[in-house]
Design a protein around this motif. Structure first.
Motif, mmCIF file in Angstrom:
data_model
loop_
_atom_site.group_PDB
_atom_site.id
_atom_site.type_symbol
_atom_site.label_atom_id
_atom_site.label_comp_id
_atom_site.label_asym_id
_atom_site.label_seq_id
_atom_site.Cartn_x
_atom_site.Cartn_y
_atom_site.Cartn_z
ATOM 1 N N ASP A 224 6.404 13.097 -9.147
ATOM 2 C CA ASP A 224 6.141 13.045 -7.734
ATOM 3 C C ASP A 224 7.225 12.197 -7.171
ATOM 4 N N GLY A 225 7.614 11.275 -7.845
ATOM 5 C CA GLY A 225 8.309 10.218 -7.101
ATOM 6 C C GLY A 225 7.651 8.863 -7.307
ATOM 7 N N GLN A 226 7.924 7.888 -6.453
ATOM 8 C CA GLN A 226 7.643 6.397 -6.523
ATOM 9 C C GLN A 226 7.048 6.154 -5.015
ATOM 10 N N LEU A 227 6.443 4.928 -4.946
ATOM 11 C CA LEU A 227 5.799 4.363 -3.764
ATOM 12 C C LEU A 227 6.068 3.186 -3.936
ATOM 13 N N LEU A 228 6.454 2.309 -2.553
ATOM 14 C CA LEU A 228 6.653 1.100 -2.480
ATOM 15 C C LEU A 228 5.546 0.583 -1.235
ATOM 16 N N VAL A 229 4.915 -0.365 -1.430
ATOM 17 C CA VAL A 229 3.854 -0.872 -0.508
ATOM 18 C C VAL A 229 4.071 -2.346 -0.364
ATOM 19 N N GLU A 230 4.608 -3.036 0.728
ATOM 20 C CA GLU A 230 5.017 -4.248 0.731
ATOM 21 C C GLU A 230 4.746 -4.730 2.323
ATOM 22 N N ASP A 231 5.132 -5.892 2.582
ATOM 23 C CA ASP A 231 4.991 -6.523 4.063
ATOM 24 C C ASP A 231 5.606 -5.593 5.039
ATOM 25 N N SER A 232 6.770 -5.031 4.674
ATOM 26 C CA SER A 232 7.675 -4.384 5.716
ATOM 27 C C SER A 232 7.188 -3.073 5.874
ATOM 28 N N GLY A 233 6.335 -2.478 5.048
ATOM 29 C CA GLY A 233 5.966 -1.077 5.367
ATOM 30 C C GLY A 233 5.506 -0.415 4.076
ATOM 31 N N THR A 234 5.217 0.871 4.180
ATOM 32 C CA THR A 234 5.098 1.713 2.860
ATOM 33 C C THR A 234 6.349 2.844 2.900
ATOM 34 N N TYR A 235 6.728 2.980 1.854
ATOM 35 C CA TYR A 235 7.843 4.036 1.701
ATOM 36 C C TYR A 235 7.328 4.756 0.287
ATOM 37 N N PHE A 236 8.175 6.189 0.453
ATOM 38 C CA PHE A 236 8.035 7.062 -0.638
ATOM 39 C C PHE A 236 9.308 7.634 -0.872
ATOM 40 N N ALA A 237 9.564 7.562 -2.231
ATOM 41 C CA ALA A 237 10.843 8.218 -2.544
ATOM 42 C C ALA A 237 10.767 9.105 -3.818
ATOM 43 N N SER A 238 11.767 10.134 -3.927
ATOM 44 C CA SER A 238 11.679 11.297 -4.986
ATOM 45 C C SER A 238 13.018 11.838 -5.157
ATOM 46 N N ALA A 239 13.314 12.321 -6.199
ATOM 47 C CA ALA A 239 14.486 13.084 -6.481
ATOM 48 C C ALA A 239 14.213 14.176 -7.606
ATOM 49 N N HIS A 240 15.031 15.094 -7.414
ATOM 50 C CA HIS A 240 14.615 16.449 -8.371
ATOM 51 C C HIS A 240 15.510 16.139 -9.434
#
Length: 315
Positions: A224-240
């Protein structure tokens, strides 16, 4: 420079087979031998990217000497800590559909003196390191609080720490505020004590780890991808990825990509996903070079799909 710490390294042999049939004689279609362990793999991925790395690890016996030799052949500087026990040897069996069967040995039991020497070696060799990546399981003889002590000592010396471990060792280390922790979905579920069914569940679990002390959480959610949760915000990334050849070391390659790109923010997350996606297309635990990466295939967003059901929910 990225310094890696691998308390329980290994000598890894990977066999590729047409199918894994229990009780039958199986002829491998390919095989390779690599130095193993999460931190070792991070160093290998950093080196493959053309960046400087130093691997600190306890080594013993003939397997340990072979691990040091293989790393040296890959241009990786090694700071070995001699131990009485033999470095473990692991076996992985990879099938064409991406299924991986792993047999991991326990590894040697480290004495109190060897444990302290390992900590001292990290301290003595960490001068000038941009990051210290502490990765993998703890061998017998090291208490669950060992990583916590390492994080505390590293922070006292002004170093940034990335921690990739699980279970009691992860939970104990959170109180010392590692700069980033990198659990996979199963490890994240274990840390919070409940199942994960959606991306939103993973976000909530990552936020809880931050409440317990982690400054940032880079969570791998498999396909499904990866999550990054840090002070600057929450981000989601994926690649087929069209076809998975082997996922051995893919998470370690991903962590290397994250740290190479600075270790924070959406750009670092994109690098992490690009490295992980490239790694699963390669045999065994081969680490991707810049030529293997396809950054254009990576999508990063701050509009996290919280309701997306995970392809492989964690019960």
């Amino acid at each position: 420079m990225i310094l890696t710490v691998t308390p329980n390294p290994s000598l890894d042999r990977t066999y590729e087979v047409a199918s894994l049939d229990r009780g039958e004689v199986i002829r491998a279609t390919g095989d390779r031998m690599d130095p193993g362990g999460k931190g070792v793999n991070v160093s290998r991925a950093v080196a493959a990217a053309g960046r400087r790395t130093l691997a600190v690890l306890p080594l013993g016996g003939t397997p340990g000497a072979f691990v040091a030799q293989l790393l040296g052949e890959q241009g990786i500087e090694v700071a070995p800590v001699d131990v009485a026990g033999q470095t473990r040897s692991n076996i992985s069996v990879a099938e064409p559909d991406g299924t991986l069967t792993k047999i991991n040995a326990a590894g040697p039991e480290l004495s109190a003196a060897e444990s302290e020497l390992l900590l001292a070696t990290v301290r003595n060799r960490s001068l000038g390191a941009d990051w210290i990546a502490c990765c993998g399981s703890l061998p017998r003889g090291l208490r669950p609080s060992w990583y916590a002590e390492l994080v505390a000592r590293a922070h006292a010396a002004g170093a940034r720490i990335a921690l990739d471990t699980s279970g009691p060792a992860l939970l104990a280390a959170l109180r010392e505020h590692p700069d980033v922790v990198k659990p996979n979905a199963e490890e994240l579920s274990e840390a919070v004590g409940r199942p994960l069914a959606t991306v939103g569940d993973a976000v909530k679990a990552a936020e809880e780890l931050r409440e317990q002390g982690a400054r940032a959480v880079l969570a791998s959610l498999g396909a499904d991808g990866q999550l990054l949760v840090e002070d600057s915000g929450t981000y989601f990334a994926s690649a087929h990825v069209d076809a998975v050849r082997s996922n051995v070391g893919a998470g370690d390659s991903s962590l290397a990509g994250f740290l190479i790109a600075g270790g924070s923010g959406p750009e670092a997350l994109a690098s992490a996903v690009a490295h992980g996606a490239a790694a699963v297309r390669l045999p065994g635990s081969v680490m991707p070079t810049p030529a293997d990466l396809d950054p254009s295939a990576v999508t990063v967003t701050a509009d996290v799909p919280l309701d997306r059901v995970l392809t492989e929910p964690v019960e």
